[in-house]
Design an enzyme around this catalytic site. Sequence first.
Site, PDB file in Angstrom:
ATOM      1  CB  THR A 251      -0.936   0.135   1.464  1.00 42.54           C
ATOM      2  OG1 THR A 251      -1.669  -1.461   1.226  1.00 42.54           O
ATOM      3  CG2 THR A 251      -1.708   1.105   1.485  1.00 42.54           C
TER       4      THR A 251
ATOM      5  CG  ASN B  39      -5.488  -6.339  -0.261  1.00 46.88           C
ATOM      6  OD1 ASN B  39      -4.691  -5.984   0.695  1.00 46.88           O
ATOM      7  ND2 ASN B  39      -6.111  -7.457  -0.199  1.00 46.88           N
TER       8      ASN B  39
ATOM      9  CB  SER C 254      -9.822  -0.261   4.622  1.00 49.61           C
ATOM     10  OG  SER C 254      -8.308   0.247   4.494  1.00 49.61           O
TER      11      SER C 254
HETATM   12  O1  DON Z   1      -6.923  -1.796   3.332  1.00 48.98           O
HETATM   13  C1  DON Z   1      -6.261  -2.454   3.844  1.00 48.98           C
HETATM   14  O2  DON Z   1      -6.344  -2.543   5.073  1.00 48.98           O
HETATM   15  C2  DON Z   1      -5.498  -3.390   2.984  1.00 48.98           C
HETATM   16  N1  DON Z   1      -5.844  -3.760   1.810  1.00 48.98           N
HETATM   17  C3  DON Z   1      -4.024  -2.616   3.039  1.00 48.98           C
HETATM   18  C4  DON Z   1      -3.069  -3.300   2.381  1.00 48.98           C
HETATM   19  C5  DON Z   1      -1.566  -3.074   2.867  1.00 48.98           C
HETATM   20  O3  DON Z   1      -1.521  -2.193   3.349  1.00 48.98           O
HETATM   21  C6  DON Z   1      -0.508  -3.937   2.138  1.00 48.98           C
HETATM   22  N2  DON Z   1       0.701  -3.478   2.482  1.00 48.98           N
HETATM   23  N3  DON Z   1       1.795  -3.363   2.825  1.00 48.98           N
END
Ligand code: DON
Length: 568
Positions: A377, A397, A448
């Site tokens: 992310t 994601n 999220s």
């Molecule tokens: O929205 C969320 O909480 C996850 N889809 C975030 C994914 C994420 O941070 C992956 N990373 N390092």
Amino acid sequence: MEEERLRLDAAAQVAHAEVDFPAEWRFGAREAPVLGRRGAVSTTDEYATRVGLEVLERGGTAMDAAIAVSFALAVVNPSAGNIGGGGFMVTRLTGGETSALDYREKAPLAAHRDMYLDEDGELTDASLVGHLAAGVPGTVMGMWRAHERYGTLPWDELVQPAVELAEGFEVQERFARSIRGAAERLRTFETTRRTFLPDDRPPEVGETFRQPELARTLARIRDQGPDGFYGGETADLLVAEMERGGGIITHEDLARYDAVWREPVNFTYRNHTVTSMPPSSSGGVTMALMAHMLEEHDLAALGWHSPEMIHLMVEAWKRAYADRNQLLADIDFVPVPMDSLLSPSYARRRGAEIDPTRATPSEEIAPGLEIREPTETTHYSVVDEWGNAVAVTTTINSGYGNRVTVEGAGFLLNNEMDDFAAKPGFPNQFGLVQGEQNAIEPEKRMLSAMTPTVVADPDGRLLFVTGTPGGSTIITTVFQTLVGVVDFGMSVSQAVNAPRLHHQHLPDLLYWEAGGLAAETVGGLEAMGHILRERGGVSGDVQAILVLPDGTYSVYSDPRLGGTALAR
Ligand code: DON
């Protein structure tokens, strides 16, 4: 310009807290942040940070810069920056007005509760890899809505830098490393291989990387706004990709998508006002629970990262995540007891259950209320000369999303559907065990953890802008930067560089970054009943801005993966 910055460096006082990191820890406790008076930008990528700074230099606001940065990241950080995903934007205007924009993906109309279970009711990997894993993308509509409300420079000027980057940019270290690390995954689908491994190998530093199909898609977005994505050629290409690969996103899904302005979560922590994201993100509510439980305790008096201080923090996290995992979900679909969860008295009652000397096993911690009725992310932070602040966390994601690049349109799709409880009570890719509230329903947003956050000091002045990636660890990482600044008076670099911990209720494990805890601290925590797990790799990628007492911005990009902070 250069001279002015040098004078400023000499004058501004960056106060580091009297906190030291363990000897084995790889980042310093006294690093100098970048300073500026008229604006600051921190992102994961030098190109994107420069795009943001140039918008500020042309007289744009933090919001204008944030929109331009979002599109630039879709080009230079394709593992997470996106037009095929979604995110959240939290803003605080110079007068103190706050807002929260939810442009999270939605489940397609044809989605249904058991779509990721096989005949035996077992979870498949279809929520993670391939066409079926994609939610309806929200980023382009999110940026459009942000521009409609707050933009001051023309839309096309904010998208144009991304078009130019997509036509070709010189590969830098972080980009090369990221593609190299994901090369095998990027071979899953041929369009993705062709896009990111153009000569059938990862691009090398110094080479020019071109994404002509993406450049044309961005040009349509530049010229037609959201119609250039949710309609016309881009929509046709996306729907054709779905039909080829067995996905379910339709023209109707795209046409119906909209982003929503929501009431931000505003809560108080030691007289500071923290503004963060409400559902469909769990970030703001979960941090409020933690903060309200911990306000009862003087963490600073216990000493930074003393076993006693860590113990209290972790016990609060466990209870907050127990509530998060069962009670939070898209408030447009299920009732979420927001008033109770945000009330300090509820959290205090829950916090009163904490034993100051013993860890409570997670299995003994249930959510405090009943309901009636991985891995990538990116976060960025921007402030401008007027004191407007923007915090944005956006994602597809997993790193490189569902691995599917839309043929002819050049962008990757998300696998955000995995953030639903595909099988309530069973862990998702982040090990989060989530409940019925977050089951799949058509057009619902998946819960999220993304936590873009802005903090005002007790006098109501902008103090801190922060956020990070990291899946389920996002909330605890952001919370630790908050505690660092508010409880311990850390400088921005200390708050970012400090070793991180994590606990999410289930599994009942206290994670710590390798090298980040001294042996006696580990021993002290184990003696209190905590089960510790050392984490390799990195934990988070924070981009933060702290306002110094004289109003100077101090900005710092997490060195864990190497981003770029600039100021003016
Ligand atoms: O929205 C969320 O909480 C996850 N889809 C975030 C994914 C994420 O941070 C992956 N990373 N390092």
